[in-house]
Design an enzyme around this catalytic site. Structure first.
Site, PDB file in Angstrom:
ATOM      1  N   HIS A 137       0.814  -1.208   0.000  1.00 42.65           N
ATOM      2  CA  HIS A 137       0.000   0.000   0.000  1.00 42.65           C
ATOM      3  C   HIS A 137       0.849   1.261   0.000  1.00 42.65           C
ATOM      4  O   HIS A 137       0.505   2.261  -0.616  1.00 42.65           O
ATOM      5  CB  HIS A 137      -0.955   0.004   1.204  1.00 42.65           C
ATOM      6  CG  HIS A 137      -0.258  -0.128   2.516  1.00 42.65           C
ATOM      7  ND1 HIS A 137      -0.240  -1.296   3.240  1.00 42.65           N
ATOM      8  CD2 HIS A 137       0.482   0.759   3.226  1.00 42.65           C
ATOM      9  CE1 HIS A 137       0.477  -1.108   4.342  1.00 42.65           C
ATOM     10  NE2 HIS A 137       0.920   0.120   4.352  1.00 42.65           N
ATOM     11  N   CYS A 192      -0.905  -7.202 -19.801  1.00 44.32           N
ATOM     12  CA  CYS A 192      -1.322  -6.508 -18.583  1.00 44.32           C
ATOM     13  C   CYS A 192      -0.426  -6.840 -17.401  1.00 44.32           C
ATOM     14  O   CYS A 192      -0.697  -6.424 -16.271  1.00 44.32           O
ATOM     15  CB  CYS A 192      -2.777  -6.828 -18.245  1.00 44.32           C
ATOM     16  SG  CYS A 192      -3.096  -8.568 -17.923  1.00 44.32           S
ATOM     17  N   ASP A 203       2.702 -14.358 -14.242  1.00 47.33           N
ATOM     18  CA  ASP A 203       2.498 -15.803 -14.091  1.00 47.33           C
ATOM     19  C   ASP A 203       3.131 -16.586 -15.235  1.00 47.33           C
ATOM     20  O   ASP A 203       3.634 -17.693 -15.024  1.00 47.33           O
ATOM     21  CB  ASP A 203       1.002 -16.124 -14.008  1.00 47.33           C
ATOM     22  CG  ASP A 203       0.473 -16.035 -12.587  1.00 47.33           C
ATOM     23  OD1 ASP A 203       1.281 -16.166 -11.650  1.00 47.33           O
ATOM     24  OD2 ASP A 203      -0.740 -15.845 -12.412  1.00 47.33           O
ATOM     25  N   ARG A 214      -9.195  -6.148 -11.445  1.00 45.66           N
ATOM     26  CA  ARG A 214      -9.004  -7.374 -10.658  1.00 45.66           C
ATOM     27  C   ARG A 214     -10.187  -7.543  -9.698  1.00 45.66           C
ATOM     28  O   ARG A 214     -10.180  -7.028  -8.594  1.00 45.66           O
ATOM     29  CB  ARG A 214      -7.696  -7.301  -9.885  1.00 45.66           C
ATOM     30  CG  ARG A 214      -6.449  -7.195 -10.767  1.00 45.66           C
ATOM     31  CD  ARG A 214      -5.197  -7.172  -9.908  1.00 45.66           C
ATOM     32  NE  ARG A 214      -3.981  -7.184 -10.675  1.00 45.66           N
ATOM     33  CZ  ARG A 214      -3.251  -6.110 -10.971  1.00 45.66           C
ATOM     34  NH1 ARG A 214      -3.648  -4.910 -10.551  1.00 45.66           N
ATOM     35  NH2 ARG A 214      -2.139  -6.208 -11.664  1.00 45.66           N
ATOM     36  N   GLU A 253      -1.468 -17.230 -19.378  1.00 49.15           N
ATOM     37  CA  GLU A 253      -0.584 -17.203 -18.212  1.00 49.15           C
ATOM     38  C   GLU A 253       0.237 -18.477 -18.046  1.00 49.15           C
ATOM     39  O   GLU A 253       1.116 -18.529 -17.187  1.00 49.15           O
ATOM     40  CB  GLU A 253      -1.414 -16.991 -16.942  1.00 49.15           C
ATOM     41  CG  GLU A 253      -2.199 -15.693 -16.933  1.00 49.15           C
ATOM     42  CD  GLU A 253      -3.116 -15.591 -15.731  1.00 49.15           C
ATOM     43  OE1 GLU A 253      -2.689 -15.007 -14.726  1.00 49.15           O
ATOM     44  OE2 GLU A 253      -4.256 -16.098 -15.811  1.00 49.15           O
ATOM     45  N   ARG A 278       8.075 -16.990  -7.294  1.00 47.73           N
ATOM     46  CA  ARG A 278       8.557 -15.618  -7.077  1.00 47.73           C
ATOM     47  C   ARG A 278       8.672 -15.267  -5.601  1.00 47.73           C
ATOM     48  O   ARG A 278       9.410 -14.365  -5.221  1.00 47.73           O
ATOM     49  CB  ARG A 278       7.610 -14.624  -7.755  1.00 47.73           C
ATOM     50  CG  ARG A 278       7.683 -14.632  -9.254  1.00 47.73           C
ATOM     51  CD  ARG A 278       6.619 -13.747  -9.845  1.00 47.73           C
ATOM     52  NE  ARG A 278       5.286 -14.331  -9.727  1.00 47.73           N
ATOM     53  CZ  ARG A 278       4.164 -13.640  -9.735  1.00 47.73           C
ATOM     54  NH1 ARG A 278       4.200 -12.347  -9.800  1.00 47.73           N
ATOM     55  NH2 ARG A 278       3.001 -14.245  -9.651  1.00 47.73           N
TER      56      ARG A 278
END
Length: 590
Positions: free
Chosen positions: A202, A520, A473, A309, A449, A483
C-alpha cells in the site's frame, strides 16, 4: 559519517530532506487469562475498541481533502472492511470465550493465524495486504491499551516543522498505514522510506499515486537513521544515502532538478496520442483493483481499463461471498467512471492460494501443504463453484448496460474450460433475459498465463474474442520459479529466451487471427520492455496509471519497424540460448 541503505525502488525520482522518524507502530501486548465472570467484559472492551477505530477511520475518510488521491479512500475502505471482518473480530471473540485469553492476547493470536494465510498466498498484491491487516490490529491494540483516542496514528517524536524550519522533510518508518498518510499529507514530506513492503504494498501504491519518491523494504532504516539526519532517497535505484557528502548532495540536487523538468514534460503528454515515429498507434490502458481507481486512470490519460481485478471484492469477508447486486454496483461504478471507455473485468482469480476464509484453520493448513500455484485457482475454482460463477457473470453482464465492458477469464489452459465458460455465460444471459434485466453482448477474452495456453492458442481463438498476456504468471510457470521463494527468486527472468519466445508467439498468433491482444503484466509498465514488445507487434499495453506517461514517452520515441527488426535478431539469436548479461543490458537500452 555517510552510509547507504538499499531497498526496493517503488516510486521514481529523487527526494532530499531531513529525516522525520515515526516510532514503530508495534504495540507491546499483555498476556493473561480472564475468569468466566470477566469474559463478557473482555468482549465488551474489544467491541468498544473496534467502534472507536471504525469511527476514526470513517472520520478520516469523511474529512479527506478533495485533492487526495483515490487510492487513499480505497485503502481506508479496505481497513474498515478488515475491521468488521468476522475472521478478525469474530474469531478474536472465540479466543476470549474458548481459551479465556484477554482481548489483546486474543487479537494477537488471531493475527498470527491470518498472517500465515497471507504469507502463503502466491499473488504478490494480495500477499502484501497482510500489512493492512497488521495496521488494523495495531490500531485496535492501541485503543485497547489507552482508550479510543489512542487508536490514532503515532506522530513524529518532535513536531516536523518545529526542528526542520524551512528544510524539506522525508518520512522514515517501519511501515506507513494509509490513514497515517492522511495525517502526514499536505506537502510536508517529499519522500518516504520504510523498513518493510514490496512493489505492490500500500505504501508503494500511495507513493506512486502521489508521485513521491519512495524506497521500501530498506530493512533497518528506521533504526539506523536518526532524527534530523540529511537523507537522499533515490527512488529510481532503491538507494537511501544518509548524511551525504557535499559533492554527492549537489549531484542529487542536479538530478532532482532534471527529474522535475522531465516530470513537467511527461505531464504535457497526457492528451497526446501514443503513436510511434513510423505512425503505429498504440493503446495505453490502466490496471485497477477498485472502482475508485478509475479516476486515476482517466487522470493519467488511459484509454480504458485493461484489467479490473475483481477478486479484491471477494477477499477478507469472513467466508461470505459478495452478492450479485453488490458486485453489480462495484462494476457499474467503474464502468460509469470511465465515461464510455472500455473496462475489462477479470473474473475472480482466487483459490487455494487465496483463501476465502470459508475453511477451518486445519483445512487451510492441509490446502497450503499442496503447491498453491498449481492448485484449484482462477477459472478452475470458478468452474468448481458454478453458482458463484454465474452470479459474477450476471453482475458483469448487468454492468455492460452502462458502458463498454469486456470479460476476461484467468488462467485458461484446457479447451474444456473455454467451452464450460461459454456455457455458463449463455446460462447467465438467459437468466437475465428471463428476469427482464438489461445487458448487452460483450467480448470475452482469455488470460494467457501458462505455456499450455500459448500452445493451445489456435484452438482458444475459436472461442475467445481477445487475449491478454499475464506476464508475471507466464514467467513463473515457464521457468518453474516461485517468485515468493527468496532461494530461487534471482532466477525469475523476464528476458529468458523461452519467455520472450512465448510472448512473441502469442502476439503473432492473435494478430494473424485478427484478434485483439494486450499485455497486462508488469512488463507492460516497464520502459525497458517497451521497444521489445512493440517489435513483437504489441499495440495494447495495460499498466498502473502512474506508469502510463513514461511508457507513452518511450513509444513516441520508438520506430516500430526498427524495433521489429531488432526483435527478430533477438529471438533468432536467443533461441534456446540464454543471452549474456551484456547482451541483455544492450537490449534493455534499445
Amino acid at each position: 559519517m555517510s552510509f547507504q541503505l538499499f531497498g526496493l525502488p517503488v516510486s521514481r525520482g529523487v527526494a532530499i530532506g531531513r529525516a522525520v522518524l515515526v516510532a514503530s507502530s508495534r504495540v507491546d501486548v499483555a498476556h493473561y487469562f480472564v475468569d468466566d465472570a470477566r469474559v463478557e467484559d473482555e468482549i465488551g472492551r474489544l467491541r468498544v475498541a473496534r467502534d472507536a477505530v471504525a469511527g476514526e477511520l470513517s472520520l478520516l475518510k469523511r474529512d479527506m481533502p478533495a485533492e487526495a488521491p483515490a487510492e487513499l479512500a480505497a485503502l481506508l475502505d479496505v481497513h474498515l472492511m478488515l475491521l468488521h471482518d468476522d475472521s478478525l473480530t469474530g474469531a478474536t471473540k472465540q479466543w476470549i470465550v474458548e481459551r479465556h485469553y484477554n482481548a489483546e492476547w486474543a487479537l494477537s493470536a488471531q493475527l498470527e493465524v491470518l498472517a500465515r494465510q497471507f504469507d502463503e498466498m502466491e499473488d504478490d498484491y494480495l500477499r502484501e495486504r497482510k500489512a493492512d491487516l497488521e495496521q488494523v490490529v495495531e490500531r485496535l491494540l492501541r485503543a485497547l491499551a489507552h482508550g479510543p483516542d489512542a487508536s490514532f496514528s503515532p506522530a513524529p517524536a518532535v513536531g516536523a516543522r518545529d526542528f526542520a524550519g524551512e528544510d524539506p522533510l522525508v518520512l522514515v518508518a517501519n511501515d506507513i498505514a494509509p490513514a497515517d498518510m492522511l495525517h502526514f499529507k499536505g506537502g510536508v514530506f517529499t519522500g518516504f522510506v520504510t523498513d518493510v513492503g514490496g512493489r505492490t504494498s500500500h505504501t508503494a501504491i500511495v507513493a506512486r499515486s502521489l508521485d513521491i519518491p519512495a524506497v521500501v523494504g530498506a530493512r533497518e532504516a528506521s533504526r539506523i537513521i536518526r532524527q534530523d539526519d540529511w537523507v537522499i532517497i533515490d527512488g529510481d535505484n532503491g538507494v537511501v544515502i544518509v548524511d551525504p557528502s557535499p559533492i554527492v548532495l549537489e549531484e542529487y540536487r542536479f538530478r532532482q532538478r532534471q527529474a522535475e523538468l522531465e516530470r513537467q514534460k511527461l505531464a504535457r503528454l497526457r492528451h497526446t496520442p501514443a503513436v510511434t515515429l513510423d505512425g503505429e498507434r498504440v493503446e495505453l490502458l490502466a490496471n485497477i483493483e477498485l472502482p475508485a481507481d478509475a479516476a486515476a486512470a482517466l487522470e493519467a490519460g488511459a484509454l480504458g481499463v485493461g484489467l479490473f481485478r475483481s477478486e479484491f471484492l471477494f477477499m477478507n469477508r469472513g467466508g461470505e461471498l459478495p452478492g450479485e447486486d453488490e458486485q453489480f454496483e462495484a462494476y457499474r461504478a467503474a464502468v460509469e467512471a470511465m465515461n464510455g471507455l472500455p473496462v475489462t473485468i477479470r473474473t475472480v482469480d482466487i483459490g487455494a492460494d487465496k483463501p476465502l476464509d470459508r475453511m477451518s484453520a486445519s483445512e487451510l493448513r492441509h490446502e497450503h501443504a499442496l503447491n498453491p500455484a498449481l492448485g484449484l485457482r482462477a477459472i478452475r475454482w470458478s468452474l468448481s463453484e458454478p453458482g458463484m460463477f454465474r452470479q459474477q457473470l450476471r453482475a458483469i453482464l448487468r454492468a455492460s448496460a452502462y458502458g463498454k465492458v469486456r470479460l476476461l477469464i484467468p488462467m485458461v489452459a484446457h479447451l474444456s474450460e473455454a467451452k464450460l465458460t461459454m456455457e455458463a455465460l449463455a446460462r447467465a444471459k438467459q437468466q437475465l433475459a428471463d428476469a427482464g434485466k438489461p445487458f448487452v453482448d460483450i467480448e470475452v477474452g482469455a488470460m494467457i498465463e501458462v505455456p499450455a495456453a500459448v500452445l493451445m492458442l489456435p484452438a482458444f481463438l475459436r472461442y475467445f474474442d481477445f487475449v491478454s498476456l499475464g506476464t508475471n504468471d507466464l514467467i513463473q510457470y515457464t521457468l518453474a520459479i516461485d517468485r515468493a521463494d527468496e532461494a530461487v527468486a534471482h532466477l525469475y527472468d523476464p528476458w529468458h529466451p523461452a519467455v520472450l519466445g512465448l510472448i512473441a508467439s502469442t502476439i503473432q498468433q492473435a494478430r494473424a487471427a485478427g484478434k485483439h491482444v494486450s499485455v497486462c503484466g508488469e512488463m507492460a509498465g516497464d520502459p525497458a520492455f517497451t521497444e521489445t514488445l512493440l517489435g513483437m507487434g504489441l499495440r495494447s499495453f495495460s499498466m498502473h496509471p502512474a506508469q502510463i506517461a513514461a511508457i507513452k514517452q518511450r513509444i513516441l520515441r520508438s520506430d516500430a519497424r526498427r524495433c521489429s527488426a531488432s526483435v527478430r535478431d533477438l529471438l533468432l539469436g536467443g533461441a534456446g540460448v540464454p543471452m549474456e548479461p551484456a547482451q541483455r543490458a544492450s537490449t534493455r537500452n534499445g
